[in-house]
Scaffold this active site. Sequence first.
Site, PDB file in Angstrom:
ATOM      1  N   CYS A  71       0.832  -1.198   0.000  1.00 45.72           N
ATOM      2  CA  CYS A  71       0.000   0.000   0.000  1.00 45.72           C
ATOM      3  C   CYS A  71       0.874   1.259   0.000  1.00 45.72           C
ATOM      4  O   CYS A  71       1.535   1.543  -0.991  1.00 45.72           O
ATOM      5  CB  CYS A  71      -0.986  -0.020   1.161  1.00 45.72           C
ATOM      6  N   HIS A 107      -3.792  -5.154   1.117  1.00 41.68           N
ATOM      7  CA  HIS A 107      -3.500  -5.637   2.462  1.00 41.68           C
ATOM      8  C   HIS A 107      -4.003  -7.078   2.565  1.00 41.68           C
ATOM      9  O   HIS A 107      -4.888  -7.499   1.816  1.00 41.68           O
ATOM     10  CB  HIS A 107      -4.208  -4.787   3.513  1.00 41.68           C
TER      11      HIS A 107
END
Length: 507
Positions: free
Chosen positions: A336, A430
Amino acid sequence: MRGALLVAGTTSDAGKSVLVAGLCRWLHRAGVDVAPFKAQNMSNNSVVTTDGGEIGRAQALQAAACGLAPSVAFNPVLLKPGSDRTSQVVVHGRVDGSVTALSYRERKAALLDVVTGTLVDLRARHDVVICEGAGSPAEINLRATDIANMGLARAADLPTLVVGDIDRGGVLAHLFGTLAVLEPDDQALVAGFVVNKFRGDPALLAPGLAQLERLTGRPTLGTIPYAPELWIDAEDSLGHDGAVGRPAAPLGADWLRVAVVRLPRVSNGTDVDALAAEPGVSVRYVTAPGELAGADLVVLPGSKATVSDLAWLRETGLADAVLAHARAGRPLLGICGGYQMLARTVDDPHGVEATPGRHAGLGLLDVDVVFDPDKHLGNPTGTALGEAVEGYEIHHGREVRGAGVTPLITLADGAAEGVDAGAVVGTHWHGLLENDGFRRRLLSRVATTAGRAFRVSTTTSFAAARTAQLDLLADLVETHLDTVALRQLIEHGAPPGLRVVPPAGAP
């Protein structure tokens, strides 16, 4: 059995989240229809729910303890700090502006109606709701606008337990003082205490707990021993420090060493928990360039403030250390915000995270990142390294890929996500490391590149490891807490006539 309970704490990281998870798991195993609730959470550790919103990761873990899918109802207000003074506000799973500490006070009156209404609905759909407070109820400077601790308890008539972490010292004073500074009507709902992380002989603590009961008129409903085997899904950023997990010995001759850069605004740092569940994988958070020396894999985790955390990397010398690691052909994983840092540029034209403008990334991947005003949320599926994978996305950044870039993930609809450049890989997803097959492939690649005599386990299941942790929490509750008294509190509320402890109500 019907009712509710609030677990408050003397401090942040006192053990509220794990105690709520343990209580939820204990009741679920007993056949009770139970759900978790945290009115207001402040955390950059979040997940995407099945109903498409965003909540704190601790509430997702608590939901799993209850046998439930995560829902925005379990955490109606989430604050995600982007700096020391500002936070993004997420209401019922969706971004609803940003606030400072002072301006947030003005919003709390309306948000109290939001959280109490959500709790009423949740209690109508489940037999028991176990609520978690935020920070400490003894923050009397915030009491007038509180919506998560005694403000919630008063509004919903919730019996309250206060948990304190004895490992930090001074727990008896913390428990007594927390009660003593509360208003009399707040004190009337505090029905008992729990001591967390006790080491040693309980007989040595018993006289102190007896004196605490004489002083307050309230019992300690149990002392939970320190359990070093508890480690996954740390709620607070305080948990992102030092070694991660308790890995078993390696199956081969060598360990694999993983260095995770502990960014100032680290987000979803628990992504690396799955690595630490593997035998022979040593995972450690680092904050200095020298700590990357000898690492077989470096991880740049998520960040709530990509641009400022990237500047911090450069200021500390960690950026140069990361670049040297990658240029030596050694494995590097960006997740991310960490993935965005590996790009050529990070463009924030709308000032979503920083002053509007384009910023230079580390330039290790042939990709540019552009921040969109709206947050990208999702629970995608696809394939990566030849394995079926699933994960979740929480980010404003959108990748603009260079020509011929190899994707790390191919989505179910054929779209590309992330970059696989051999030693350097990155993704916005994630939870990717929680996919056992993908994790094994990645670790095998790391071991080969590092020349380690490391053998990947073929039996490690991260989902099973998490379930075992939840069952361990329930075992601790059943063994060390007065479960009869807990059931009484949940069903009947705080007993009437509890003593008011001075100086409450004093002018």
